[in-house]
Structure formats: C-alpha cells, structure tokens
Design a protein around this motif. Structure first.
Motif, short mmCIF file in Angstrom:
data_model
loop_
_atom_site.label_atom_id
_atom_site.label_comp_id
_atom_site.label_asym_id
_atom_site.label_seq_id
_atom_site.Cartn_x
_atom_site.Cartn_y
_atom_site.Cartn_z
N SER A 148 0.63 -1.15 -0.12
CA SER A 148 0.01 -0.22 0.22
C SER A 148 1.07 1.10 -0.44
CB SER A 148 -1.39 0.09 1.05
OG SER A 148 0.16 -0.22 2.92
N ALA A 149 0.25 2.45 -0.32
CA ALA A 149 1.09 3.30 0.14
C ALA A 149 -0.04 4.66 -0.17
CB ALA A 149 1.59 3.61 -1.93
N GLY A 150 0.66 6.13 0.42
CA GLY A 150 0.01 6.75 0.15
C GLY A 150 0.57 7.92 -1.10
N PHE A 201 7.30 7.06 8.97
CA PHE A 201 5.76 7.04 8.50
C PHE A 201 5.30 8.35 9.68
CE2 PHE A 201 0.86 6.30 9.39
CZ PHE A 201 0.96 5.45 8.81
N VAL A 217 4.66 7.78 -1.01
CA VAL A 217 5.01 6.74 -0.56
C VAL A 217 5.02 5.64 -0.29
CG1 VAL A 217 4.24 8.20 1.05
CG2 VAL A 217 6.49 7.18 1.54
N GLU A 218 5.92 4.40 0.30
CA GLU A 218 5.93 3.06 0.83
C GLU A 218 7.09 3.24 1.75
OE1 GLU A 218 8.06 2.24 -0.70
OE2 GLU A 218 7.41 0.29 -1.70
N MET A 219 7.14 1.93 2.34
CA MET A 219 8.76 2.10 3.23
C MET A 219 10.02 0.77 2.77
SD MET A 219 6.81 3.18 6.72
CE MET A 219 8.42 3.63 7.21
N SER A 229 -3.50 4.04 -0.47
CA SER A 229 -4.27 3.20 0.57
C SER A 229 -4.75 4.60 1.91
CB SER A 229 -3.91 2.58 1.31
OG SER A 229 -2.28 2.66 1.85
N ASP A 230 -4.25 5.90 1.38
CA ASP A 230 -4.54 7.26 1.76
C ASP A 230 -3.91 8.23 0.79
OD1 ASP A 230 -2.12 5.55 3.43
OD2 ASP A 230 -1.49 7.48 3.66
N PHE A 234 -2.43 12.22 1.25
CA PHE A 234 -1.86 14.01 1.07
C PHE A 234 -2.35 13.78 0.59
CE2 PHE A 234 1.36 10.48 2.69
CZ PHE A 234 2.23 10.84 4.34
N ARG A 288 -8.00 -2.48 3.99
CA ARG A 288 -6.89 -2.52 3.30
C ARG A 288 -6.89 -4.46 2.85
NH1 ARG A 288 -2.40 1.25 5.20
NH2 ARG A 288 -3.46 3.03 5.91
N1 ADE Z 1 2.19 2.60 2.85
C1 ADE Z 1 0.08 3.09 3.20
N2 ADE Z 1 0.30 4.88 3.74
C2 ADE Z 1 2.03 4.98 3.41
C3 ADE Z 1 2.45 6.32 4.29
N3 ADE Z 1 1.67 7.12 4.21
N4 ADE Z 1 3.08 6.50 4.47
C4 ADE Z 1 4.63 5.74 4.44
N5 ADE Z 1 4.01 3.99 3.40
C5 ADE Z 1 2.89 3.87 3.87
#
Ligand code: ADE
Length: 237
Positions: free
Chosen positions: A91-93, A160, A181-183, A206-207, A209, A220
């Motif tokens: 998932s990523a923002g 995060f 962004v993810e990690m 998933s979100d 900004f 999710r």
């Molecule tokens: N994965 C999903 N949403 C994220 C976020 N906002 N920052 C980092 N990793 C994420």
C-alpha cells in the motif's frame, strides 16, 4: 535448511513470491486465490504459503514493514531458497491528485534517502529500478485485465511519522519528486540487483496526503484484490 527468520525447507517456495507487508494479507491471498496451499513459514508470524494459481506454483509471504524487514526476507528468499522473482504487493500514500485512494500503481522507480543500499553493497544511487522484464509483463497484464494501473515514481521512506518542523509531506514531495510513498521497494530492488534476481512492486493507494482520504486497516486487507489478481497473473505469465 532454515534461517533464523524462516523455517521453510529448500524447495518449499515457488520461483515467484508475492510479498505483501502484512502477514494477514499473505493469508488472504493464499485462502482466496491459491489451491493446494501449504503454510511454509510461521516464524514471527511472518506467514509464508505456497500453492497453485491456475495450476502454476506460486508463493506468497509477508515482508513486514520497512526496509530492514523486507531486506532480510527478500535476501533469504533469493539467496537461500532459490527464488527468482519477488513481486511486492503493498500500500502507499499518494503525494499527487493524479493518484487517488484504491488506484493501482506499478512502480517505475524507487527513490530513498535510506542508507540501506550503501551499507549493504556499496550502492550510492538514491533511485533504484524494478526489473524491466517483470514490469513489462505487469503493464501488459494490466491492459489485458482492464486494470487501469498507473506507472508511478515511488518514495521508499524510513519514516511513517515526522515532526511538524520537518515541513510536512509537501516538503518531502519537493525533495524527492515522487508520486507516492511506501517503505520497502528500494531495499527489495537493491537485493534483486545485487543477487541477479528480479523484483517489482505493485501498490494500492491506501491514503492520500492531497485529499486526506484513507481506507481503514480492516478494509485494506480485502480491498486490494485487483492488485492481487494483477500480481498473480504476472507471476504465472
Ligand atoms: N503506506 C501506505 N501509506 C503510507 C504512508 N502514508 N506512508 C508510508 N507508507 C505508507
């Protein structure tokens, strides 16, 4: 043969492994998409399964969160379990109004400020790339399946949570020039490059900004089925 982090025996993993961050998402893929499933790892609850998708062996194993975690699991899968391909499904923002919640993304690159690559194998580059071979297959499969997957520049962050004085997401976006962004992807791509293996990353937003929209954690796990299908079809292509 086992490792400190994985109790599977050699031969327990298929040549291609899907890697969600969340162990329950790995179980969800195994329960809902695979047949003849065997659970091959439970160490630290970082669940791993091998089964068949449309008759072809495929594995799915959690990576945990962050680059140190995916760094360990992906290294061991490539190096000790003879895995050839890892497809991260995460998932990523979103940093842009072009990527909205539930959109599916295929990574075109992963930028990171992390020293993971520098101190793993001396790689100084801040941007690493997925394997062209699997990415091209993923893009073609998305078209075939009618999935509107968007190519995106991914930021693999070590944070995060950040303090307000760091300037917020706009400052980060400005600095890294990424779309979301993810990690984990940067470390995964580095390990694949270092070991002569293949990796790519698919993400579901998933979100955001930009809009502050987000999907709750319970949803999710299940709402990412389009991406899971795309990853599985890519895995068996
Ligand atoms: N994965 C999903 N949403 C994220 C976020 N906002 N920052 C980092 N990793 C994420």
């Amino acid at each position: 043969m086992a490792t400190p982090h994985n109790e599977a025996q050699k031969g327990d993993f298929a040549k291609t492994v899907l890697m969600p961050g969340d162990p329950l998402r790995a179980k969800f893929v195994a329960d809902n998409f695979l047949e003849d499933v065997k659970c091959v790892n439970t160490v630290r609850n970082c669940l791993g399964f091998t089964g068949k998708y449309k008759g072809v062996p495929v594995s799915v194993m959690a990576s945990g969160m962050g680059m140190p975690s995916i760094g360990i699991y992906s290294y061991e899968l490539f190096q000790f379990y003879d895995v050839d391909n890892i497809i991260r499904i995460g998932s990523a923002g979103s940093y842009t109004d072009k990527l909205n919640v539930l959109d599916v993304v295929i990574s075109e690159s992963a930028f990171s400020e992390s020293t993971f690559a520098k101190f793993t194998n001396g790689v100084e580059e801040k941007t690493l790339y997925p394997s062209k071979k699997i990415n091209d297959i993923a893009i073609a499969k998305a078209k075939e399946l009618g999935i509107d997957a968007k190519l995106a520049k991914v930021h693999s962050s070590d944070q995060f949570y950040t303090a307000p004085e760091m300037g917020g997401w706009k400052a980060v976006k400005e600095r890294c020039g990424c779309d979301c962004v993810e990690m984990e992807s940067f470390a995964l791509f580095n390990n694949a490059n270092m070991l002569g293996k293949n990796a790519t990353c698919m993400l579901t937003i998933s979100d955001s900004f930009v809009t502050s929209e987000e999907i709750p954690a319970e949803e999710r796990q299940k709402s990412f089925t389009e991406m899971m299908k795309l990853a599985l079809e890519t895995a068996i292509a």
